[in-house]
Design a protein around this motif. Structure first.
Motif, PDB file in Angstrom:
ATOM      1  N   UNK A   1       0.852  -1.189   0.000  1.00 40.97           N
ATOM      2  CA  UNK A   1       0.000   0.000   0.000  1.00 40.97           C
ATOM      3  C   UNK A   1       0.885   1.235   0.000  1.00 40.97           C
ATOM      4  N   UNK A   2       0.747   2.038  -1.047  1.00 42.34           N
ATOM      5  CA  UNK A   2       1.484   3.291  -1.138  1.00 42.34           C
ATOM      6  C   UNK A   2       0.683   4.361  -0.410  1.00 42.34           C
ATOM      7  N   UNK A   3       1.347   5.046   0.528  1.00 43.91           N
ATOM      8  CA  UNK A   3       0.653   6.002   1.398  1.00 43.91           C
ATOM      9  C   UNK A   3       1.387   7.331   1.391  1.00 43.91           C
ATOM     10  N   UNK A   4       0.629   8.431   1.270  1.00 41.52           N
ATOM     11  CA  UNK A   4       1.148   9.789   1.426  1.00 41.52           C
ATOM     12  C   UNK A   4       0.599  10.353   2.727  1.00 41.52           C
ATOM     13  N   UNK A   5       1.498  10.833   3.590  1.00 41.42           N
ATOM     14  CA  UNK A   5       1.084  11.367   4.890  1.00 41.42           C
ATOM     15  C   UNK A   5       1.490  12.824   5.042  1.00 41.42           C
ATOM     16  N   UNK A   6       0.575  13.617   5.565  1.00 37.77           N
ATOM     17  CA  UNK A   6       0.851  14.990   5.997  1.00 37.77           C
ATOM     18  C   UNK A   6       0.781  15.002   7.518  1.00 37.77           C
ATOM     19  N   UNK A   7       1.859  15.437   8.156  1.00 32.93           N
ATOM     20  CA  UNK A   7       1.926  15.494   9.622  1.00 32.93           C
ATOM     21  C   UNK A   7       1.499  14.169  10.252  1.00 32.93           C
ATOM     22  N   UNK A   8       1.947  13.064   9.627  1.00 31.83           N
ATOM     23  CA  UNK A   8       1.692  11.737  10.175  1.00 31.83           C
ATOM     24  C   UNK A   8       0.338  11.154   9.844  1.00 31.83           C
ATOM     25  N   UNK A   9      -0.539  11.896   9.168  1.00 27.39           N
ATOM     26  CA  UNK A   9      -1.872  11.423   8.853  1.00 27.39           C
ATOM     27  C   UNK A   9      -1.999  11.123   7.361  1.00 27.39           C
ATOM     28  N   UNK A  10      -2.529   9.945   6.989  1.00 27.58           N
ATOM     29  CA  UNK A  10      -2.688   9.619   5.567  1.00 27.58           C
ATOM     30  C   UNK A  10      -3.634  10.585   4.870  1.00 27.58           C
ATOM     31  N   UNK A  11      -3.193  11.118   3.727  1.00 26.40           N
ATOM     32  CA  UNK A  11      -4.055  11.981   2.910  1.00 26.40           C
ATOM     33  C   UNK A  11      -4.311  11.355   1.541  1.00 26.40           C
ATOM     34  N   UNK A  12      -3.594  10.279   1.229  1.00 29.38           N
ATOM     35  CA  UNK A  12      -3.798   9.524  -0.015  1.00 29.38           C
ATOM     36  C   UNK A  12      -3.203   8.151   0.198  1.00 29.38           C
TER      37      UNK A  12
ATOM     38  N   UNK B   1       0.727  -2.977  -7.212  1.00 27.03           N
ATOM     39  CA  UNK B   1       1.979  -3.652  -7.558  1.00 27.03           C
ATOM     40  C   UNK B   1       2.720  -2.729  -8.502  1.00 27.03           C
ATOM     41  N   UNK B   2       4.000  -2.550  -8.279  1.00 28.31           N
ATOM     42  CA  UNK B   2       4.779  -1.620  -9.093  1.00 28.31           C
ATOM     43  C   UNK B   2       6.046  -2.300  -9.595  1.00 28.31           C
ATOM     44  N   UNK B   3       6.471  -1.898 -10.793  1.00 26.90           N
ATOM     45  CA  UNK B   3       7.668  -2.449 -11.411  1.00 26.90           C
ATOM     46  C   UNK B   3       8.687  -1.338 -11.615  1.00 26.90           C
ATOM     47  N   UNK B   4       9.981  -1.679 -11.678  1.00 31.53           N
ATOM     48  CA  UNK B   4      11.016  -0.653 -11.902  1.00 31.53           C
ATOM     49  C   UNK B   4      10.790   0.086 -13.212  1.00 31.53           C
ATOM     50  N   UNK B   5      11.199   1.350 -13.214  1.00 30.45           N
ATOM     51  CA  UNK B   5      11.149   2.222 -14.393  1.00 30.45           C
ATOM     52  C   UNK B   5       9.728   2.454 -14.910  1.00 30.45           C
ATOM     53  N   UNK B   6       8.723   2.283 -14.039  1.00 33.24           N
ATOM     54  CA  UNK B   6       7.356   2.654 -14.383  1.00 33.24           C
ATOM     55  C   UNK B   6       7.020   3.932 -13.621  1.00 33.24           C
ATOM     56  N   UNK B   7       6.494   4.887 -14.318  1.00 29.93           N
ATOM     57  CA  UNK B   7       6.116   6.148 -13.678  1.00 29.93           C
ATOM     58  C   UNK B   7       4.900   5.939 -12.785  1.00 29.93           C
ATOM     59  N   UNK B   8       4.983   6.378 -11.531  1.00 34.79           N
ATOM     60  CA  UNK B   8       3.852   6.379 -10.605  1.00 34.79           C
ATOM     61  C   UNK B   8       3.550   7.831 -10.263  1.00 34.79           C
ATOM     62  N   UNK B   9       2.312   8.224 -10.411  1.00 29.23           N
ATOM     63  CA  UNK B   9       1.924   9.610 -10.169  1.00 29.23           C
ATOM     64  C   UNK B   9       0.934   9.649  -9.007  1.00 29.23           C
ATOM     65  N   UNK B  10       1.236  10.448  -8.004  1.00 30.60           N
ATOM     66  CA  UNK B  10       0.385  10.595  -6.823  1.00 30.60           C
ATOM     67  C   UNK B  10      -0.106  12.036  -6.760  1.00 30.60           C
ATOM     68  N   UNK B  11      -1.436  12.266  -6.759  1.00 29.70           N
ATOM     69  CA  UNK B  11      -1.943  13.643  -6.704  1.00 29.70           C
ATOM     70  C   UNK B  11      -1.504  14.347  -5.424  1.00 29.70           C
ATOM     71  N   UNK B  12      -1.185  15.605  -5.548  1.00 27.27           N
ATOM     72  CA  UNK B  12      -0.706  16.390  -4.413  1.00 27.27           C
ATOM     73  C   UNK B  12      -1.864  17.206  -3.849  1.00 27.27           C
TER      74      UNK B  12
END
Length: 409
Positions: free
Chosen positions: A360-371, A376-387
């Motif tokens: 599970x890919x997780x983005x946290x702001x101040x320790x709290x998940x926001x996304x 499953x991810x492979x090398x050299x594949x672009x992954x884009x996470x909204x900001x």
């Protein structure tokens, strides 16, 4: 010492640099200068004598040289000054640079500087491949320069190392030049490029060997054969007259490493915020200097977006920056820091993984998940996470995999 002055000075005349220059001129910046070390601007596409380039930028499919020509023409029409044969040798605080030019040593200064020096392939030495040092060992960039810029035939039956997209470009270049590769080698159990595209070697008559690496290169004046080792540690020789190392791109960041700018230890390029600004607010960066490696089209669009931000930055000051903490399972994150209280800029984080992974890919702001997202991810594949929107009181940003495990397909 001569002097070169500009409102915006761009180092590197590839797709990202030229797109940024055009965007600055269209935004009303008067003096926009591109300095390029090569005899002609256009970047890597200049010596990629095949399509597809330019569909998003110009609405048609072009060869690399035709695409580079269109970029130069668009820059000239926008009023961009392009200085070729200019080598930047030092970056100094406040937008001051030192260059060597056909006229000698020059000091340049600008209100804003964009670094767009691109990326390079890892050398044989960086890959720790032993053996003799005969002629015929090179990377894809050197091959294409030999073929398309100088009309030279460096070999007839090389072994190609790697299966990134650039390796498929190398096969295309070889086939057009009537070069017949003896084999393509991949150390992993699957191609780095998408499986559908990885059928191209077989369609071109090139045997593709997985789980195989070069352990020795043989030859005196020219390569005669290579010794390879497979996943079972069995060794054998392959006859060839050259070795073509492809991929394993690295940001061309030697200027950054020797300067006062902060270097991102994960990407190997400069630390940048969501506007492309570095640790010195006078300097910005765009294109494959930020990460290796994206397409010409991606670099063009990114350069254009950051060029627009550069033009707007001329009337303001930069705020404080907050570093993004890179968690488990990730190779790098771009941008690598965020400036709070500044609207606009890139709307997503771009990241990649060093090896096949699931979790599970997780983005946290101040320790709290926001996304968060399971993937499953492979090398050299672009992954884009909204900001998400940034608050001025934000204290920490973290992104990484939770519960990560190795993925195999």
């Amino acid at each position: 010492m001569d002097a070169l002055q500009a409102d915006v000075l761009i180092v590197g005349g590839g797709p990202a640099g030229l797109a940024a220059a055009i965007a600055c001129r269209q935004a009303g910046v008067k003096r926009v200068t591109v300095v390029e070390r090569e005899p002609q601007a256009g970047g890597v596409p200049r010596h990629c004598g095949h399509p597809p380039f330019g569909m998003c930028e110009f609405g048609r499919i072009l060869s690399g040289p035709a695409y580079a020509s269109r970029l130069r023409a668009a820059a000239a029409e926008a009023g961009v000054r392009i200085c070729t044969g200019h080598h930047v040798v030092a970056l100094e605080p406040g937008g001051v640079l030192r260059l060597t030019t056909p006229r000698g040593l020059v000091e340049a200064s600008a209100a804003r500087v964009l670094l767009a020096t691109g990326a390079r392939e890892a050398s044989r030495a960086a890959r720790l491949v032993s053996g003799q040092r005969p002629m015929g060992v090179m990377n894809t960039g050197a091959l294409q320069a030999h073929l398309y810029l100088h009309g030279l035939m460096p070999f007839r039956e090389p072994v190609i190392v790697g299966t990134e997209l650039v390796a498929l470009s190398a096969i295309w270049s070889c086939v057009k030049a009537d070069i017949r590769p003896a084999a393509m080698l991949e150390a992993g159990h699957r191609p780095t490029a998408w499986r559908m595209l990885a059928r191209f070697p077989a369609l071109s008559g090139v045997p593709l060997h997985y789980g195989t690496r070069i352990v020795d290169i043989h030859g005196q004046s020219r390569v005669t054969h290579v010794t390879v080792e497979d996943a079972a540690h069995q060794r054998r020789d392959i006859a060839c007259d050259g070795v073509l190392f492809t991929g394993r791109f690295l940001p061309e960041a030697s200027l950054v490493r020797a300067s006062h700018l902060r270097l991102d230890p994960h990407s190997g390029g400069p630390m940048v915020d969501q506007h492309g600004r570095t640790s010195d607010p006078s300097y910005f960066a765009a294109g494959n200097l930020l990460r290796a490696v994206e397409t010409a089209g991606w670099s063009f669009r990114e350069g254009r977006a950051i060029g627009e931000r550069i033009a707007r930055s001329l009337d303001g000051e930069a705020g404080a920056a907050l570093d993004i903490e890179v968690g488990p399972g990730l190779k790098y994150v771009v941008p690598s820091m965020l400036r709070l209280g500044e609207p606009g800029g890139l709307t997503a984080l771009q990241l990649r993984v060093p090896r096949a992974i699931k979790g599970e890919l997780v983005l946290k702001f101040d320790g709290q998940p926001v996304w968060r997202r399971k993937m499953s991810a492979l090398p050299e594949r672009r992954i884009v996470v909204p900001l998400p929107p940034l608050s001025t009181g934000l204290r920490s940003v973290w992104i990484g995999f939770i519960g990560a495990a190795e993925a195999r397909d």
